[in-house]
Every structure is written in structure tokens, then in C-alpha cells.
Design an enzyme around this catalytic site. Structure first.
Site, PDB file in Angstrom:
ATOM      1  N   ASN A  11      58.881  65.359  29.650  1.00  9.08           N
ATOM      2  CA  ASN A  11      58.182  65.337  28.373  1.00  9.08           C
ATOM      3  C   ASN A  11      57.408  66.619  28.095  1.00  9.08           C
ATOM      4  O   ASN A  11      57.166  66.973  26.947  1.00  9.08           O
ATOM      5  CB  ASN A  11      57.231  64.150  28.310  1.00  9.08           C
ATOM      6  CG  ASN A  11      57.987  62.850  28.523  1.00  9.08           C
ATOM      7  OD1 ASN A  11      59.050  62.648  27.983  1.00  9.08           O
ATOM      8  ND2 ASN A  11      57.426  61.980  29.349  1.00  9.08           N
ATOM      9  N   LYS A 280      54.365  59.490  40.476  1.00 13.62           N
ATOM     10  CA  LYS A 280      53.417  60.626  40.444  1.00 13.62           C
ATOM     11  C   LYS A 280      52.238  60.336  41.367  1.00 13.62           C
ATOM     12  O   LYS A 280      51.782  61.212  42.104  1.00 13.62           O
ATOM     13  CB  LYS A 280      52.918  60.870  39.026  1.00 13.62           C
ATOM     14  CG  LYS A 280      54.044  61.288  38.091  1.00 13.62           C
ATOM     15  CD  LYS A 280      53.555  61.549  36.683  1.00 13.62           C
ATOM     16  CE  LYS A 280      54.660  61.310  35.681  1.00 13.62           C
ATOM     17  NZ  LYS A 280      55.978  61.829  36.054  1.00 13.62           N
TER      18      LYS A 280
HETATM   19  P1  ADP Z   1      57.499  62.567  33.066  1.00  6.81           P
HETATM   20  O1  ADP Z   1      58.647  62.868  32.177  1.00  6.81           O
HETATM   21  O2  ADP Z   1      56.383  63.532  32.941  1.00  6.81           O
HETATM   22  O3  ADP Z   1      57.908  62.313  34.500  1.00  6.81           O
HETATM   23  P2  ADP Z   1      57.119  59.704  32.726  1.00  6.81           P
HETATM   24  O4  ADP Z   1      57.461  59.140  31.392  1.00  6.81           O
HETATM   25  O5  ADP Z   1      58.045  59.458  33.861  1.00  6.81           O
HETATM   26  O6  ADP Z   1      56.845  61.241  32.482  1.00  6.81           O
HETATM   27  O7  ADP Z   1      55.663  59.204  33.181  1.00  6.81           O
HETATM   28  C1  ADP Z   1      54.542  59.321  32.315  1.00  6.81           C
HETATM   29  C2  ADP Z   1      54.326  57.998  31.598  1.00  6.81           C
HETATM   30  O8  ADP Z   1      53.845  57.013  32.522  1.00  6.81           O
HETATM   31  C3  ADP Z   1      53.261  57.975  30.539  1.00  6.81           C
HETATM   32  O9  ADP Z   1      53.736  58.489  29.311  1.00  6.81           O
HETATM   33  C4  ADP Z   1      52.911  56.482  30.450  1.00  6.81           C
HETATM   34  O10 ADP Z   1      53.625  55.879  29.392  1.00  6.81           O
HETATM   35  C5  ADP Z   1      53.432  55.899  31.752  1.00  6.81           C
HETATM   36  N1  ADP Z   1      52.465  55.127  32.531  1.00  6.81           N
HETATM   37  C6  ADP Z   1      52.773  53.981  33.209  1.00  6.81           C
HETATM   38  N2  ADP Z   1      51.697  53.495  33.832  1.00  6.81           N
HETATM   39  C7  ADP Z   1      50.681  54.342  33.568  1.00  6.81           C
HETATM   40  C8  ADP Z   1      49.285  54.348  33.944  1.00  6.81           C
HETATM   41  N3  ADP Z   1      48.761  53.389  34.727  1.00  6.81           N
HETATM   42  N4  ADP Z   1      48.532  55.374  33.500  1.00  6.81           N
HETATM   43  C9  ADP Z   1      49.055  56.345  32.714  1.00  6.81           C
HETATM   44  N5  ADP Z   1      50.345  56.379  32.306  1.00  6.81           N
HETATM   45  C10 ADP Z   1      51.165  55.379  32.731  1.00  6.81           C
HETATM   46 MG    MG Z   2      59.331  60.652  35.118  1.00  4.50          MG
END
Ligand code: ADP
Ligand code: MG
Length: 333
Positions: A11, A280
């Protein structure tokens, strides 16, 4: 001065999950590059890794449309292609941003390979959806023709290809980049490595390596890369300012500076999305448990404040533990 690994989420690279245009992707990359250049301008050594989900999905789809006129490459080749295209965009935008920040560096993307075990249980239970949705008839045809594993997603109505997501054991180019850093080249170069978690490879039994059709979780591989290079800071950049408790719920609150043990409790309690924030949080915990000094989860606008310890979800190594471990290379398990 710190050695920093920044892990960029899909993203932070392409808006709207890869469906945006190329010029939108470039604009996004420009914004990301300015933040990265700020890290270098503060005197830190920088290595960048990145996700590739939307990009590899698009490449696989392109290949599908081009068949039979152009033979489709195996998925691990598409992984390498995505490293090339994203590495190029990072190199273009980051070298410009670095020069403007008065901190010119050579930006060097490396098509990276990551060793996985052929005995990894993930190969018996493919779980990671890739590409688009198919009808039942299309799914049957793809299964027969390519031997793909497809799973039905009843909620969204359709079938989707799933591939294994094995654990990364070793990033093959680690030693070379580490040696370059130890020679002081971190003051002249920025490496872009292990994009999309790296191309997954297994030993071929003849002293070499063979690519496998799988995807490596980039957050898991980011922790491995940061450890392998002896980084002191791992910065996981995504599209939210940090990890939250009760995410999306009525009592949502962002986690700031947090002891590792407490973050681990929240992870076990299921506070973080399994395929999104969960990996993460696992990555930052893995890094500080193996001698990394500090790890932060945040978004692009918060990077400067996160470096100053004022933004993001921040975990530090517990005082008095494993002080020197991170300076040693990671051996394969
Ligand atoms: P990236 O492409 O950066 O790996 P992801 O979409 O895999 O991003 O992970 C980020 C997303 O995780 C956020 O946009 C959010 O919707 C989701 N998310 C799930 N649980 C949580 C949480 N507890 N706190 C924050 N974000 C969360
Ligand atoms: Mg991801």
C-alpha cells in the site's frame, strides 16, 4: 548513526491495491522516496525491502491473458519480475529524492532469492490467495491444465488460486550485502532487497537452487533481512499509523511505545489481522527478540516522527539482553 531496514507495504507502493495507473504509482513512490531520503539525510545507513502482492497478481494475470501466444512463466519468475519493476521505480525516485536532500547515494536493487525448506508444512497446505476470482468451470480447467490448487471463497463468490507461504530460512545475497556494509559502503549506497519476500528457492540436490511456486511473507522476510544485516532499526511502513487494539471497533486505540511482552500478549489474544497486521507484529517481535535494538510499525507521513520516537507502534529490545547478537549473520536453520 543507525543501520535501518525499511519494509514498504504494497500500500505504500501503489494506491488502491495495485489497480491504480502507473502514473499514480509513480506519484505514490515519489512521496515514499522523500520520506526514505529523510532517513539517509539524518545520517543513517538505509536498506529497503518491499511487498509485491498487487504487482505479482497483475503479472500473473497478464501472463494468463497472453496464453497461448506467449508461454506463461512460472510464478517464481513473476516474483523476480515484480522485484525488477518495483526496484526500478524505487531506484528512480529515491536517487532523485536523495540528491535533492543533499545525500546522494547509488540505489542498487538486487533480484533476491530466499531459501525455504522443501519440507515446510506450508507446501502441504497452500493458504495464500493470489490473482483474481474464477468461476467453478474456470477453476476446474485451471486445476487440470496447470495443477493449481484453487479454493472457493463463498463470501465473495468465486474460486481463487492459493499457493504455499513457507517460512524464509535464509536470504541468499545476505553475505555479499553485509560485507559491503562492513566495508563502509552504506555511506554511498542504498540497497533494495528481498522484494516480495524474495524469490523462494529450495536446494536442487546438485549443489544449486530451484525456484518454487510459493510466496514468502514480506514481513517475515523483513525480520530475517534486518537480522542478517545487523540492522539496529526495523521500520515496517504500511497504510496505518501503527497497530491498534480493538481495531475498527468502538474502543479502537493506537499502540505507541510498548514492551515486547505486552505486544506478544495482544498478538496471542488475536488483536491483529491474521494476514495483515499480525505478520508485522510477529516481525517486530522476532527482530527485537534476536538482538535488534528497536522496531517500529507506522505509515509514510509518520516516518520522521517515528524516527524521533514520537509516532508509530514502537518496541525496543529489553535492556541487558543479547546486546551484540544482531551484528552476527543469521545462519540457515
Ligand atoms: P501492507 O500492504 O503494508 O503489508 P496490509 O494490508 O497487509 O498492509 O496490513 C495493514 C492493514 O492491517 C491495515 O490497513 C489494517 O486494515 C489491518 N489491520 C488488521 N488488524 C489491525 C490492527 N489491530 N491495527 C491496525 N491495523 C490492522
Ligand atoms: Mg501485507
Amino acid at each position: 548513526m543507525s543501520r535501518v531496514l525499511v519494509a514498504l507495504g504494497g500500500n505504500a507502493l501503489a494506491p488502491a491495491h495495485g489497480t491504480g495507473t502507473w502514473s499514480e504509482a509513480l506519484r505514490e513512490m515519489r512521496r515514499t522516496a522523500v520520506a526514505l531520503a529523510g532517513i539517509v539525510a539524518r545520517g543513517h545507513e538505509l536498506v529497503v525491502t518491499h511487498g509485491n502482492g498487487p504487482q505479482v497478481g497483475n503479472l500473473v494475470r497478464e501472463a494468463e491473458l497472453a496464453e497461448p501466444e506467449v508461454p506463461a512463466p512460472p510464478m517464481y519468475v513473476a516474483d523476480a519480475e515484480s522485484q525488477g519493476q518495483i526496484g526500478l521505480l524505487i531506484a528512480q525516485e529515491l536517487s532523485r529524492a536523495l540528491a535533492r536532500a543533499g545525500a546522494a547515494r547509488a540505489v542498487l536493487p538486487i533480484v533476491s532469492r530466499t531459501e525455504v525448506s522443501a519440507a515446510d508444512p506450508a507446501f502441504r497446505a497452500p493458504s495464500k490467495p493470489v490473482g483474481r476470482f474464477y468461476t467453478g468451470a474456470e477453476a476446474r480447467r485451471l486445476r487440470e491444465r496447470h495443477g493449481w490448487v484453487l479454493r472457493e471463497d463463498a463470501e465473495r463468490g468465486g474460486w481463487r488460486r492459493v499457493v504455499p507461504s513457507p517460512r524464509p530460512r535464509r536470504w541468499l545475497e545476505a553475505t555479499a550485502v553485509r560485507q559491503a556494509l562492513e566495508l563502509g559502503l552504506g555511506r554511498r549506497c542504498v540497497w533494495v532487497v528481498a522484494g516480495g519476500g524474495g524469490v523462494p528457492v529450495v536446494r536442487d540436490g546438485r549443489g544449486g537452487w530451484r525456484g518454487v511456486d510459493a510466496v514468502i511473507d514480506k514481513d517475515r522476510s523483513a525480520a530475517l533481512v534486518a537480522r542478517s544485516l545487523g540492522c539496529s532499526l526495523l521500520l515496517v511502513v504500511t497504510d496505518v499509523p501503527g497497530a491498534a487494539l480493538d481495531f475498527g471497533g468502538p474502543k479502537q486505540r493506537w499502540i505507541g511505545s510498548v514492551p515486547a511482552a505486552e505486544l506478544r500478549r495482544h498478538l496471542r489474544a488475536g488483536e491483529f489481522g491474521a494476514g495483515s497486521m499480525g505478520p508485522k507484529v510477529e516481525a517486530v517481535l522476532d527482530f527485537v527478540a534476536h538482538g535488534g535494538r528497536e522496531a517500529v510499525i507506522t505509515d509514510i507521513p509518520s516516518v520522521p516522527a517515528a524516527l524521533a520516537g514520537r509516532a508509530g507502534t514502537r518496541v525496543r529490545r529489553a535492556p541487558g539482553t543479547l546486546g551484540r547478537r544482531s551484528r552476527r549473520p543469521v545462519k540457515s536453520a
